[in-house]
Write an enzyme that holds these catalytic residues in place. Structure first.
Site, PDB file in Angstrom:
ATOM      1  CG  ASP A  55       6.942   4.910   3.674  1.00 14.64           C
ATOM      2  OD1 ASP A  55       6.710   3.925   4.081  1.00 14.64           O
ATOM      3  OD2 ASP A  55       5.997   5.679   3.253  1.00 14.64           O
ATOM      4  CE  LYS A 106       4.397   2.523   5.091  1.00 16.35           C
ATOM      5  NZ  LYS A 106       4.461   2.225   3.792  1.00 16.35           N
ATOM      6  CD  GLU A 153       6.013   0.766  -0.763  1.00 18.66           C
ATOM      7  OE1 GLU A 153       6.080   0.121  -2.045  1.00 18.66           O
ATOM      8  OE2 GLU A 153       5.741   1.756  -0.721  1.00 18.66           O
ATOM      9  CG  ASP A 187       7.310   6.258  -0.114  1.00 13.41           C
ATOM     10  OD1 ASP A 187       5.762   6.087   0.243  1.00 13.41           O
ATOM     11  OD2 ASP A 187       7.625   4.991  -0.662  1.00 13.41           O
ATOM     12  CD  GLU A 236      -1.194   1.708  -0.720  1.00 11.93           C
ATOM     13  OE1 GLU A 236      -0.301   1.663  -0.083  1.00 11.93           O
ATOM     14  OE2 GLU A 236      -1.765   2.542  -1.477  1.00 11.93           O
TER      15      GLU A 236
HETATM   16  O1  KIV Z   1       3.458   6.796   1.819  1.00 15.02           O
HETATM   17  C1  KIV Z   1       2.227   6.653   2.152  1.00 15.02           C
HETATM   18  O2  KIV Z   1       1.779   7.747   2.580  1.00 15.02           O
HETATM   19  C2  KIV Z   1       2.123   5.234   2.694  1.00 15.02           C
HETATM   20  C3  KIV Z   1       0.415   4.943   2.922  1.00 15.02           C
HETATM   21  C4  KIV Z   1      -0.415   5.296   1.925  1.00 15.02           C
HETATM   22  C5  KIV Z   1       0.335   3.572   3.694  1.00 15.02           C
HETATM   23  O3  KIV Z   1       2.743   4.550   2.599  1.00 15.02           O
END
Ligand code: KIV
Length: 272
Positions: free
Chosen positions: A91, A121, A123, A52, A190
């Site tokens: 994401d 993914k 968070e 994202d 991260e």
């Molecule tokens: O959105 C993204 O680029 C990420 C990475 C920084 C892991 O989640």
């Protein structure tokens, strides 16, 4: 799929697990479009993340919060069309999985069905437990993301290193173990202290992919535009720039503009 695309064997969630066990580091980069995704896949990247972060580097937003599910589906489908070997992870954008687990599942299904990606993914830790569970019950592989989670930037107030304090570090280790127990196939950490990331990588069996989390983890991820030097204003300590594309592209465009204005382009060979 073309014949040339079939010559590679796919990276799967199982291959990543095997890489951890065998001590082979995992290389992951972001991509948001067909052309760059094809280049990094052919170059041998293991995992392509449709991050994202497209909200920042493609759309020019200050944070990752504004990007929508429709926009993520568009980016993901473009990437999937180009990638023959790597595992493609997408994401789930802010606001598409936090309200309740049914909405989270609907969002994950849209990504998988409409883009052809291989995993999603999310968070967060304990607060998204039910969403992670429900998505995995539907057979969708989930990658976790802990530490500095950019979708929570207004809670943190700053992009500084997370989990330096003992209480936050302990909560992170607990969340990592919980995500492993739920069945996440890998975890992004991260911007946390390298010693903490090393502890997590040793205490969980799933692959740990770091960004600003030091060298004692199972793999690394960077934002493609940052490591290619297309962005220059973002310079955290963890970022290694492999090219200075901002300068190269700027020089090339200035050169082209001059050639057009001088009447040097096109020449006799460049016309019909
Ligand atoms: O959105 C993204 O680029 C990420 C990475 C920084 C892991 O989640």
């Amino acid at each position: 799929m073309s014949a040339s695309k079939k010559q590679f064997s796919r990276v799967t969630t199982a291959s990543l697990q095997k890489m951890k066990v065998q001590g082979e580091k995992i290389a992951m980069l972001t991509a948001y479009d067909y052309t760059l995704a094809g280049i990094i896949d052919s170059a041998g990247i293991d995992v392509v993340l449709v991050g994202d972060s497209a909200s920042n580097v493609v759309a020019g937003h200050e944070t990752t919060l504004p990007i929508t599910l429709d926009q993520m589906v568009y980016h993901a489908a473009s990437v999937v069309r180009a990638v023959a070997r790597a595992l493609v992870v997408v994401d789930l954008p802010f606001g598409t999985y936090q309200a309740d687990s049914k909405e989270a599942l609907r969002s994950a299904i849209r990504i998988m069905k409409e883009s052809g990606a291989h995993a999603v993914k999310l968070e967060g830790g304990a607060e998204i437990k039910e969403s992670v569970e429900r998505i995995m019950q539907a057979g969708i592989p989930v990658m976790g993301h802990l530490g500095l989670t950019p979708q929570s930037i207004y809670k943190f107030g700053t992009y500084t290193v997370r989990a330096r304090e003992e209480a936050e570090a302990e909560a992170l280790v607990k969340d990592a173990k919980m995500l492993e127990k739920l069945g996440c196939f890998a975890l992004v950490l991260e911007k946390i202290p390298a010693t903490l990331a090393k502890t997590v990588a040793a205490e969980v069996q799933i692959p740990i992919i770091g960004i600003g989390a030091g060298q004692h983890v199972d793999g690394q991820v960077l934002v493609l535009h940052d490591m290619l030097g297309m962005t220059q204003e973002f310079s955290p300590r963890f970022l290694r720039r492999y090219l200075n594309l901002q300068e190269d592209i700027s020089n090339a465009v200035a050169h082209y503009t001059q050639d057009v204005k001088k009447g040097d382009f096109p020449n006799d060979q460049e016309q019909y």
